[in-house]
Enzyme design. Structure first.
Site, PDB file in Angstrom:
ATOM      1  N   THR A  68      42.056  35.287  58.812  1.00  0.00           N
ATOM      2  CA  THR A  68      43.107  34.824  58.618  1.00  0.00           C
ATOM      3  C   THR A  68      43.018  33.826  59.813  1.00  0.00           C
ATOM      4  OG1 THR A  68      43.707  36.940  60.243  1.00  0.00           O
ATOM      5  CG2 THR A  68      44.810  37.021  58.729  1.00  0.00           C
ATOM      6  N   LYS A 109      42.887  39.981  49.799  1.00  0.00           N
ATOM      7  CA  LYS A 109      41.125  39.575  50.595  1.00  0.00           C
ATOM      8  C   LYS A 109      40.687  41.321  50.547  1.00  0.00           C
ATOM      9  CE  LYS A 109      42.514  37.600  54.440  1.00  0.00           C
ATOM     10  NZ  LYS A 109      44.019  37.959  54.431  1.00  0.00           N
ATOM     11  N   THR A 110      41.512  41.844  50.916  1.00  0.00           N
ATOM     12  CA  THR A 110      40.636  43.441  51.172  1.00  0.00           C
ATOM     13  C   THR A 110      40.229  43.555  49.483  1.00  0.00           C
ATOM     14  OG1 THR A 110      41.277  43.722  52.971  1.00  0.00           O
ATOM     15  CG2 THR A 110      40.828  45.776  51.922  1.00  0.00           C
ATOM     16  N   ARG A 168      51.872  41.876  49.809  1.00  0.00           N
ATOM     17  CA  ARG A 168      51.905  42.988  50.127  1.00  0.00           C
ATOM     18  C   ARG A 168      53.321  42.952  50.855  1.00  0.00           C
ATOM     19  NH1 ARG A 168      48.227  43.117  54.947  1.00  0.00           N
ATOM     20  NH2 ARG A 168      46.914  43.961  53.322  1.00  0.00           N
ATOM     21  N   ASP A 200      35.956  42.939  57.849  1.00  0.00           N
ATOM     22  CA  ASP A 200      37.742  42.462  57.876  1.00  0.00           C
ATOM     23  C   ASP A 200      37.514  41.995  59.224  1.00  0.00           C
ATOM     24  OD1 ASP A 200      39.951  41.705  56.847  1.00  0.00           O
ATOM     25  OD2 ASP A 200      40.779  44.507  57.092  1.00  0.00           O
TER      26      ASP A 200
HETATM   27  N1  LIG Z   1      45.934  38.838  43.458  1.00  0.00           N
HETATM   28  C1  LIG Z   1      46.961  40.081  43.493  1.00  0.00           C
HETATM   29  N2  LIG Z   1      47.636  40.865  42.408  1.00  0.00           N
HETATM   30  C2  LIG Z   1      48.130  41.836  42.251  1.00  0.00           C
HETATM   31  N3  LIG Z   1      47.910  42.924  43.586  1.00  0.00           N
HETATM   32  C3  LIG Z   1      47.818  42.134  45.059  1.00  0.00           C
HETATM   33  C4  LIG Z   1      46.861  40.731  45.088  1.00  0.00           C
HETATM   34  N4  LIG Z   1      46.869  40.168  45.866  1.00  0.00           N
HETATM   35  C5  LIG Z   1      47.241  41.637  46.945  1.00  0.00           C
HETATM   36  N5  LIG Z   1      48.036  42.323  45.555  1.00  0.00           N
HETATM   37  C6  LIG Z   1      48.822  43.379  46.349  1.00  0.00           C
HETATM   38  O1  LIG Z   1      49.186  43.446  47.847  1.00  0.00           O
HETATM   39  C7  LIG Z   1      48.307  44.569  48.927  1.00  0.00           C
HETATM   40  C8  LIG Z   1      47.900  43.969  50.016  1.00  0.00           C
HETATM   41  O2  LIG Z   1      45.784  42.948  50.064  1.00  0.00           O
HETATM   42  P1  LIG Z   1      45.304  43.128  50.320  1.00  0.00           P
HETATM   43  O3  LIG Z   1      44.151  42.761  49.414  1.00  0.00           O
HETATM   44  O4  LIG Z   1      44.974  44.336  51.019  1.00  0.00           O
HETATM   45  O5  LIG Z   1      45.253  41.601  51.592  1.00  0.00           O
HETATM   46  P2  LIG Z   1      44.608  40.979  52.506  1.00  0.00           P
HETATM   47  O6  LIG Z   1      42.941  42.083  52.839  1.00  0.00           O
HETATM   48  O7  LIG Z   1      44.805  39.424  52.264  1.00  0.00           O
HETATM   49  O8  LIG Z   1      45.299  41.289  53.553  1.00  0.00           O
HETATM   50  C9  LIG Z   1      47.275  45.321  47.901  1.00  0.00           C
HETATM   51  O9  LIG Z   1      47.693  46.231  47.772  1.00  0.00           O
HETATM   52  C10 LIG Z   1      47.936  45.226  46.385  1.00  0.00           C
HETATM   53  O10 LIG Z   1      48.728  46.252  46.039  1.00  0.00           O
HETATM   54 MG   LIG Z   2      42.384  43.305  54.188  1.00  0.00          MG
END
Ligand SMILES: Nc1ncnc2c1ncn2[C@@H]1O[C@H](COP(=O)(O)OP(=O)(O)O)[C@@H](O)[C@H]1O
Ligand SMILES: [Mg+2]
Length: 333
Positions: free
Chosen positions: A158, A64-65, A218, A109
Site C-alpha cells: 500500500t 492485489k492479493t 473489499r 504482502d
Molecule cells: N477486481 C475485482 N473484482 C471482483 N472482486 C474484487 C476485485 N478486487 C477485489 N475484489 C474483492 O475484494 C476482496 C479484497 O481484495 P484483495 O485482493 O484481498 O485486496 P488487497 O490485497 O488489495 O487488499 C477480494 O476478496 C474480492 O472479493
Molecule cells: Mg491483500
C-alpha cells in the site's frame, strides 16, 4: 496510539476468500493491469518458464492479493504467501526460498516492511536465482552461493514510496498501480457477490451500496454483507430504505464516509483553519496513528477531492467545506 481498524477496512478471512474472483473474467475492472499481466504469463508459458517478478501497489482492498492468486492459478503453479512483517531475519528468508517447489509463485504482502538487510539478500535471488549464504564468523567466514529453484515473486504494497529504488527495479515483469474502482465496476462486483451469497438485491440497492463503498471492492463486499445481516435481523427485504437505515446505524453516510473521516475533516477545518497542516499534526489532533491517517483515511478523501496535498501539508478544499456544511453536491442520496 492506534485504534482497532474500522470494520470496513477488515473483512473476515472466510468472506474475503469466498467472494474472491476465481478467474480473470470475474476480476472486474483494472483492464490495463490485467492485460499486461496476462501477456507476461502467456509469454512465460510459451517459453516454458516463469514470468518475471511483479509488483502491485494501491490502497487496501483493491484486489492485489486476488491478482497474485490469479497469476498462480493461470500458471498452474503452487502459491506460497507470506508478508514483509513475517520475514524478520536472514534465516527466515533463506528458509522460505530454499524450500520453494520449482515454479512457485511467492507472494510477499506488505513488501515495504522488509528490512534493508533482507532486501539485499533478496537481490541475487531475484536477479540470478541464488542466495549468498555466509558460513562461519570472523576471518574464517566465507560466502557460498546456493542455487534456488525458479520462482516468480509477486510483491504487494500500500506504500510504494517506502520501497527502495533497487528493490523496485528488480520487478522486471512490471510495477502496477491498482486504482480505486468506478461505480459501474463496483456494481458488477456487488451483483456477483449478491448472487454468491444467494441474496435478492434489487438494482437500486446495489447502486446505493456501490455509492457507499469508498470505491473499494473489499468495502463493497463487507457493506453488502452487513446490510444483509441487518435485513435478516429485521426480517425485511433488501430495499433502498432499509439500506439507508442500516447505513445510518453503521455510521456510514451517502459518500461512504464514517465518523472518523468526518472527524478528520472537522479537525482540519477547526484546529487548523482548513490547513495547510502536516499529517502528523492532524493525526495528533485526532489521537490517531499518522500511518493510519495517511494510508487509511486520506486516500479516499483525496479521491473525493475533499482534501488536497500541498508541499506545506493537507488543505481542506471547497468541496470538503461544502460537505461539512451539509451542502455536498455530489452526494447522490
Ligand atoms: N477486481 C475485482 N473484482 C471482483 N472482486 C474484487 C476485485 N478486487 C477485489 N475484489 C474483492 O475484494 C476482496 C479484497 O481484495 P484483495 O485482493 O484481498 O485486496 P488487497 O490485497 O488489495 O487488499 C477480494 O476478496 C474480492 O472479493
Ligand atoms: Mg491483500
Amino acid at each position: 496510539m492506534s485504534r482497532a481498524p474500522s470494520p470496513l477496512t477488515s473483512l473476515p478471512k472466510s468472506l474475503d476468500a469466498a467472494l474472491r474472483p476465481g478467474n480473470w473474467d470475474e476480476y472486474v475492472g483494472q483492464k490495463q493491469v490485467k492485460a499486461n499481466v496476462r501477456i507476461s504469463i502467456d509469454a512465460a508459458k510459451k517459453r516454458g518458464g516463469m514470468p518475471e517478478h511483479i509488483l502491485f501497489y494501491g490502497p487496501p482492498g483493491v484486489g492485489k492479493t486476488t491478482l497474485a492468486h490469479l497469476v498462480a492459478a493461470t500458471l498452474d503453479a503452487p502459491l506460497k504467501s507470506t508478508s514483509g512483517v513475517a520475514i524478520e531475519r536472514a534465516g527466515d528468508l533463506a528458509a522460505i526460498l530454499t524450500n520453494l517447489e520449482p515454479g512457485t509463485v511467492l507472494f510477499i504482502d506488505e513488501i515495504h516492511r522488509l528490512s534493508r538487510k533482507i532486501e539485499e539478500l533478496l537481490y541475487p535471488a531475484l536477479e540470478s536465482g541464488h542466495l549468498d549464504i555466509v558460513l562461519g564468523k570472523g576471518p574464517s567466514a566465507r560466502t557460498v552461493e546456493l542455487a534456488l529453484s525458479p520462482f516468480t515473486l509477486i510483491g504487494a504494497t500500500t506504500r510504494v514510496a517506502e520501497l527502495s529504488g533497487p528493490l523496485r527495479s528488480r520487478f522486471g515483469g512490471g510495477v502496477f498501480q491498482l486504482d480505486f474502482y468506478n461505480d459501474d465496476d463496483l456494481r458488477d462486483i456487488i451483483r456477483r457477490s449478491a448472487l454468491l451469497l444467494d441474496l435478492k438485491a434489487p438494482e437500486n440497492v446495489i447502486e446505493r451500496i456501490a455509492a457507499r463503498s469508498r470505491a473499494t471492492p473489499r468495502v463493497a463486499n463487507a457493506l453488502l454483507k452487513r446490510v444483509r445481516d441487518f435485513s435478516e435481523v429485521h426480517d425485511r427485504k433488501l430495499s433502498p430504505e432499509l439500506c439507508d437505515e442500516a447505513c445510518e446505524l453503521f455510521g456510514i453516510d451517502a459518500r461512504g464516509l464514517t465518523k472518523d473521516d468526518r472527524r478528520y475533516l472537522e479537525t482540519l477545518l477547526k484546529s487548523f483553519r482548513g490547513g495547510p497542516a502536516g499529517v502528523r499534526a492532524i493525526a495528533s489532533g485526532l489521537h490517531e496513528d499518522p500511518d493510519t491517517v495517511e494510508h487509511v483515511y486520506e486516500p479516499y478523501l483525496l479521491r473525493l477531492g475533499f482534501i488536497e496535498r500541498s508541499p506545506r501539508g493537507r488543505i481542506l478544499t471547497l468541496q470538503g467545506r461544502s460537505y461539512l456544511n451539509g451542502e455536498d453536491a455530489g452526494a447522490m442520496f
